[in-house]
Design a protein around this motif. Structure first.
Motif, mmCIF file in Angstrom:
data_model
loop_
_atom_site.group_PDB
_atom_site.id
_atom_site.type_symbol
_atom_site.label_atom_id
_atom_site.label_comp_id
_atom_site.label_asym_id
_atom_site.label_seq_id
_atom_site.Cartn_x
_atom_site.Cartn_y
_atom_site.Cartn_z
ATOM 1 N N ALA A 98 -9.805 15.066 -53.214
ATOM 2 C CA ALA A 98 -11.081 15.685 -52.832
ATOM 3 C C ALA A 98 -11.110 17.174 -53.178
ATOM 4 O O ALA A 98 -12.129 17.824 -53.009
ATOM 5 N N GLY A 99 -9.983 17.708 -53.650
ATOM 6 C CA GLY A 99 -9.968 19.096 -54.100
ATOM 7 C C GLY A 99 -9.137 20.047 -53.266
ATOM 8 O O GLY A 99 -9.016 21.219 -53.603
ATOM 9 N N HIS A 100 -8.551 19.571 -52.170
ATOM 10 C CA HIS A 100 -7.707 20.447 -51.355
ATOM 11 C C HIS A 100 -6.419 20.753 -52.114
ATOM 12 O O HIS A 100 -5.858 19.880 -52.752
ATOM 13 N N LYS A 101 -5.965 21.981 -52.048
ATOM 14 C CA LYS A 101 -4.754 22.400 -52.764
ATOM 15 C C LYS A 101 -3.542 22.380 -51.835
ATOM 16 O O LYS A 101 -3.617 22.802 -50.695
ATOM 17 N N PHE A 102 -2.440 21.870 -52.351
ATOM 18 C CA PHE A 102 -1.166 21.857 -51.650
ATOM 19 C C PHE A 102 -0.159 22.610 -52.521
ATOM 20 O O PHE A 102 0.599 21.997 -53.280
ATOM 21 N N PRO A 103 -0.155 23.938 -52.428
ATOM 22 C CA PRO A 103 0.694 24.726 -53.329
ATOM 23 C C PRO A 103 2.191 24.467 -53.170
ATOM 24 O O PRO A 103 2.948 24.646 -54.112
ATOM 25 N N LEU A 104 2.613 24.021 -52.000
ATOM 26 C CA LEU A 104 4.045 23.772 -51.794
ATOM 27 C C LEU A 104 4.458 22.361 -52.203
ATOM 28 O O LEU A 104 5.646 22.058 -52.251
ATOM 29 N N ASP A 105 3.483 21.491 -52.471
ATOM 30 C CA ASP A 105 3.797 20.122 -52.871
ATOM 31 C C ASP A 105 2.784 19.643 -53.906
ATOM 32 O O ASP A 105 1.808 18.980 -53.586
ATOM 33 N N LYS A 106 3.028 19.984 -55.138
ATOM 34 C CA LYS A 106 2.102 19.644 -56.218
ATOM 35 C C LYS A 106 2.144 18.163 -56.585
ATOM 36 O O LYS A 106 1.284 17.675 -57.300
ATOM 37 N N GLY A 107 3.121 17.436 -56.084
ATOM 38 C CA GLY A 107 3.250 16.027 -56.407
ATOM 39 C C GLY A 107 2.276 15.122 -55.665
ATOM 40 O O GLY A 107 2.130 13.953 -56.003
ATOM 41 N N ILE A 108 1.583 15.659 -54.672
ATOM 42 C CA ILE A 108 0.666 14.837 -53.883
ATOM 43 C C ILE A 108 -0.484 14.320 -54.739
ATOM 44 O O ILE A 108 -0.786 13.126 -54.743
ATOM 45 N N GLU A 109 -1.139 15.198 -55.478
ATOM 46 C CA GLU A 109 -2.256 14.767 -56.316
ATOM 47 C C GLU A 109 -1.773 13.832 -57.424
ATOM 48 O O GLU A 109 -2.424 12.846 -57.754
ATOM 49 N N ILE A 110 -0.611 14.119 -57.973
ATOM 50 C CA ILE A 110 -0.035 13.263 -59.021
ATOM 51 C C ILE A 110 0.201 11.860 -58.473
ATOM 52 O O ILE A 110 -0.134 10.865 -59.116
ATOM 53 N N SER A 111 0.749 11.778 -57.263
ATOM 54 C CA SER A 111 1.011 10.490 -56.636
ATOM 55 C C SER A 111 -0.289 9.711 -56.423
ATOM 56 O O SER A 111 -0.352 8.506 -56.690
ATOM 57 N N ALA A 112 -1.318 10.385 -55.967
ATOM 58 C CA ALA A 112 -2.603 9.724 -55.723
ATOM 59 C C ALA A 112 -3.216 9.220 -57.022
ATOM 60 O O ALA A 112 -3.703 8.086 -57.093
ATOM 61 N N ARG A 113 -3.185 10.043 -58.049
ATOM 62 C CA ARG A 113 -3.755 9.619 -59.341
ATOM 63 C C ARG A 113 -2.971 8.449 -59.926
ATOM 64 O O ARG A 113 -3.540 7.553 -60.543
ATOM 65 N N LYS A 114 -1.650 8.455 -59.718
ATOM 66 C CA LYS A 114 -0.819 7.344 -60.182
ATOM 67 C C LYS A 114 -1.247 6.037 -59.518
ATOM 68 O O LYS A 114 -1.354 5.001 -60.162
ATOM 69 N N LYS A 115 -1.494 6.096 -58.211
ATOM 70 C CA LYS A 115 -1.922 4.906 -57.476
ATOM 71 C C LYS A 115 -3.267 4.402 -57.986
ATOM 72 O O LYS A 115 -3.470 3.193 -58.126
ATOM 73 N N LEU A 116 -4.187 5.315 -58.283
ATOM 74 C CA LEU A 116 -5.489 4.913 -58.820
ATOM 75 C C LEU A 116 -5.335 4.270 -60.193
ATOM 76 O O LEU A 116 -5.935 3.227 -60.477
ATOM 77 N N ASN A 117 -4.527 4.878 -61.040
ATOM 78 C CA ASN A 117 -4.307 4.327 -62.380
ATOM 79 C C ASN A 117 -3.638 2.957 -62.320
ATOM 80 O O ASN A 117 -3.995 2.048 -63.068
ATOM 81 N N GLU A 118 -2.669 2.796 -61.418
ATOM 82 C CA GLU A 118 -1.998 1.503 -61.267
ATOM 83 C C GLU A 118 -2.974 0.433 -60.793
ATOM 84 O O GLU A 118 -2.936 -0.694 -61.268
ATOM 85 N N ALA A 119 -3.868 0.800 -59.881
ATOM 86 C CA ALA A 119 -4.872 -0.159 -59.402
ATOM 87 C C ALA A 119 -5.777 -0.589 -60.544
ATOM 88 O O ALA A 119 -6.106 -1.772 -60.681
#
Length: 55
Positions: free
Chosen positions: A26-47
């Motif tokens: 949704a656009g929230h930034k997690f500067p200490l954990d950049k892998g969160i958005e990557i993980s979410a996009r991976k799940k969407l792509n896998e689906a």
């Protein structure tokens, strides 16, 4: 404009995300954990790949 026709385009797909992953998409930034958005996009792509055999 070109219209793209997607068979079953209104069909619903369920993807399980954590609250942090949802916030990251949704656009929230997690500067200490950049892998969160990557993980979410991976799940969407896998689906997409699993459900519609997109490669």
């Amino acid at each position: 404009m070109n219209q793209v026709k997607i068979p079953n385009g209104d069909e619903k797909v369920t993807v399980e995300l954590t609250v942090k992953e949802l916030l990251a998409l949704a656009g929230h930034k997690f500067p200490l954990d950049k892998g969160i958005e990557i993980s979410a996009r991976k799940k969407l792509n896998e689906a997409l790949e699993d459900t519609y055999r997109i490669q």
